[in-house]
Design an enzyme around this catalytic site. Structure first.
Site, PDB file in Angstrom:
ATOM      1  CE  LYS A  42      -0.348  -0.321   5.046  1.00 29.91           C
ATOM      2  NZ  LYS A  42      -1.156  -0.840   6.157  1.00 29.91           N
ATOM      3  NE  ARG A 140      -6.713   0.364  10.911  1.00 31.24           N
ATOM      4  CZ  ARG A 140      -5.475   0.192  10.445  1.00 31.24           C
ATOM      5  NH1 ARG A 140      -4.581   1.158  10.576  1.00 31.24           N
ATOM      6  NH2 ARG A 140      -5.115  -0.940   9.877  1.00 31.24           N
ATOM      7  CE1 TYR A 263      12.139  31.060   5.862  1.00 30.73           C
ATOM      8  CE2 TYR A 263      12.343  28.706   5.399  1.00 30.73           C
ATOM      9  CZ  TYR A 263      12.091  30.003   4.964  1.00 30.73           C
ATOM     10  OH  TYR A 263      11.790  30.236   3.657  1.00 30.73           O
ATOM     11  CG  MET A 316       9.044  23.325   0.526  1.00 28.56           C
ATOM     12  SD  MET A 316       8.063  24.381  -0.550  1.00 28.56           S
ATOM     13  CE  MET A 316       6.938  25.131   0.615  1.00 28.56           C
TER      14      MET A 316
HETATM   15  C1  LIG Z   1      -0.428  -1.858   6.802  1.00 30.18           C
HETATM   16  C2  LIG Z   1      -1.050  -3.153   7.175  1.00 30.18           C
HETATM   17  C3  LIG Z   1      -0.271  -4.321   7.284  1.00 30.18           C
HETATM   18  C4  LIG Z   1       1.239  -4.305   7.216  1.00 30.18           C
HETATM   19  O1  LIG Z   1       1.737  -3.800   8.441  1.00 30.18           O
HETATM   20  P1  LIG Z   1       3.312  -3.714   8.727  1.00 30.18           P
HETATM   21  O2  LIG Z   1       3.356  -3.296  10.153  1.00 30.18           O
HETATM   22  O3  LIG Z   1       3.844  -2.688   7.807  1.00 30.18           O
HETATM   23  O4  LIG Z   1       3.882  -5.051   8.482  1.00 30.18           O
HETATM   24  C5  LIG Z   1      -0.926  -5.522   7.499  1.00 30.18           C
HETATM   25  N1  LIG Z   1      -2.274  -5.562   7.629  1.00 30.18           N
HETATM   26  C6  LIG Z   1      -3.054  -4.452   7.566  1.00 30.18           C
HETATM   27  C7  LIG Z   1      -4.508  -4.576   7.743  1.00 30.18           C
HETATM   28  C8  LIG Z   1      -2.461  -3.213   7.355  1.00 30.18           C
HETATM   29  O5  LIG Z   1      -3.217  -2.116   7.321  1.00 30.18           O
END
Ligand SMILES: *Cc1c(COP(=O)(O)O)cnc(C)c1O
Length: 374
Positions: A42, A140, A263, A316
């Site tokens: 992702k 969640r 800055y 930046m």
């Molecule tokens: C992001 C995610 C993972 C991977 O988690 P890591 O800690 O990066 O290994 C696995 N399952 C779900 C549902 C996630 O959102």
């Protein structure tokens, strides 16, 4: 921008070691066995480029991928035509046709999503392979335990309306094995998964994959570990670093004792100093919280192989590093400073910036010239 960009037209370069990604995958695969090791790609493979990363993982044997959104599934589909791709964010209203077109499977996290997907599969006369997500204590995404039982009844009576391919949940505290929530989530997940006999189950992220066989079930879902981040901060990191970020030295300047840098005049020089001005800033992913001030030391970078502390705030597009301790003959305008990699682990930069490796990696911007090795 990214891969096609000429390095001379950018402030720096990002190098992704795909053979390290593959070696991390193989290590995780060994730890998962006999469970399958999937790959979480992702957020553009945690900022490193979903296309090339998924292709490398596929070559190393990954056959199941997880992304957050359908658009990310599209990128993975191109690199891994025969892979199973799950979309963790589930099913947005009206998004079913896009998922079907991509050939991605939603991770259904509510009764409403399940109804919509079942209706779509029926209308199109599709098998509708999908996962369901059970919330075992994170609050969640996912079905409550009560909803899970209700869906399990429909599954048992053959009236679910689509092909259930995976039952999964997610741990809130996997990086802290002794946290009591892990045992509670594990017990709840066992109870949930048992209601779907014959369906593969999945609970473990990177940390849980490495920590305990109890969590592995049929499929593990590591993400950060593939990219070299340390999933269990209290343990040594068994994974190979994957990313190197280097920024060009734009100029070298002398500054006097008592002058300030950057800055907000946030840092006052305690003595005469030589500064290397680096063409990297928060727009490139060197987050502002990694800067330095009179009250707080920020991140280090490597110049000519030596550690040099950042001085003053991160702008930046620019940041300053103190090179007073280096032989002037060893540093020149146009040289590169390493901000990440080569002995500066992502977790160290994260700590200096008060965050986690995940945030550092996913904030790396495509503005730098990207290249892939391996
Ligand atoms: C992001 C995610 C993972 C991977 O988690 P890591 O800690 O990066 O290994 C696995 N399952 C779900 C549902 C996630 O959102």
């Amino acid at each position: 921008m990214g891969t096609d960009v000429n390095e001379l037209e950018t402030g720096g370069r990002l190098t992704v070691d795909l053979s390290a990604v593959q070696s991390n995958f193989r290590l995780l695969q060994t730890r998962c066995a006999p469970a399958e090791c999937a790959a979480v790609v992702k957020a553009d493979a945690y900022g490193l480029g979903a296309g090339p990363v998924a292709a490398a993982l596929h070559e190393a044997g990954a056959r199941t991928f997880f992304v957050a959104h359908p658009v990310e599934a599209r990128a993975v589909r191109t690199s891994a035509p025969d892979a199973v791709i799950y979309v963790l964010s589930g099913l947005a209203p009206g998004a079913a046709p896009a998922l079907a077109e991509i050939g991605a499977r939603p991770v259904l996290g509510s009764v409403a999503e399940i109804e919509e997907w079942a209706a779509f599969a029926k209308a199109r006369n599709l098998p509708g392979h999908a996962a369901i997500h059970i919330d075992t204590g994170m609050n969640r995404l996912g079905l409550t335990m009560e909803e899970c039982t209700h869906i399990a009844d429909r599954f048992a009576s053959g009236s679910l309306g689509f092909e259930l391919a995976l039952v999964m949940s997610h741990l809130a505290c996997a990086d802290e094995l002794s946290h009591p929530l892990n045992a509670r989530q594990l017990a709840a997940f066992r109870q949930a998964a048992a209601q779907f006999p014959g369906i593969p189950a999945s609970l473990a992220n990177s940390a849980a994959t490495l920590q305990g066989s109890d969590f592995r079930f049929d499929l593990c879902r590591p993400g950060i570990a593939l990219y070299g981040g340390n999933p269990v901060p209290s343990e040594p990191n068994p994974l190979r670093p994957v990313v190197r970020v280097e920024a060009r030295i734009v100029q070298i300047r002398e500054a006097a004792k008592g002058e300030t840098v950057g800055y907000g005049a946030a840092q006052t020089l305690a003595g005469p100093a030589r500064l290397a001005i680096l063409s990297i800033g928060y727009a490139d992913g060197l987050i502002r919280a990694g800067g330095s001030s009179d009250s707080r030391r920020g991140a280090d970078v490597l110049i000519a192989g030596e550690r040099c502390p950042l001085v003053g705030r991160v702008s930046m597009d620019l940041a300053a590093a103190d090179i007073s301790h280096l032989d002037p003959a060893r540093v020149a305008r146009g040289d590169f400073a390493t901000v990440l990699g080569d002995g500066l682990p992502v977790d160290e930069l994260a700590k200096a910036a008060g965050t986690i490796g995940y945030e550092i990696l996913t904030r790396i911007s495509p503005r730098f010239a990207r290249s892939y090795r391996g």
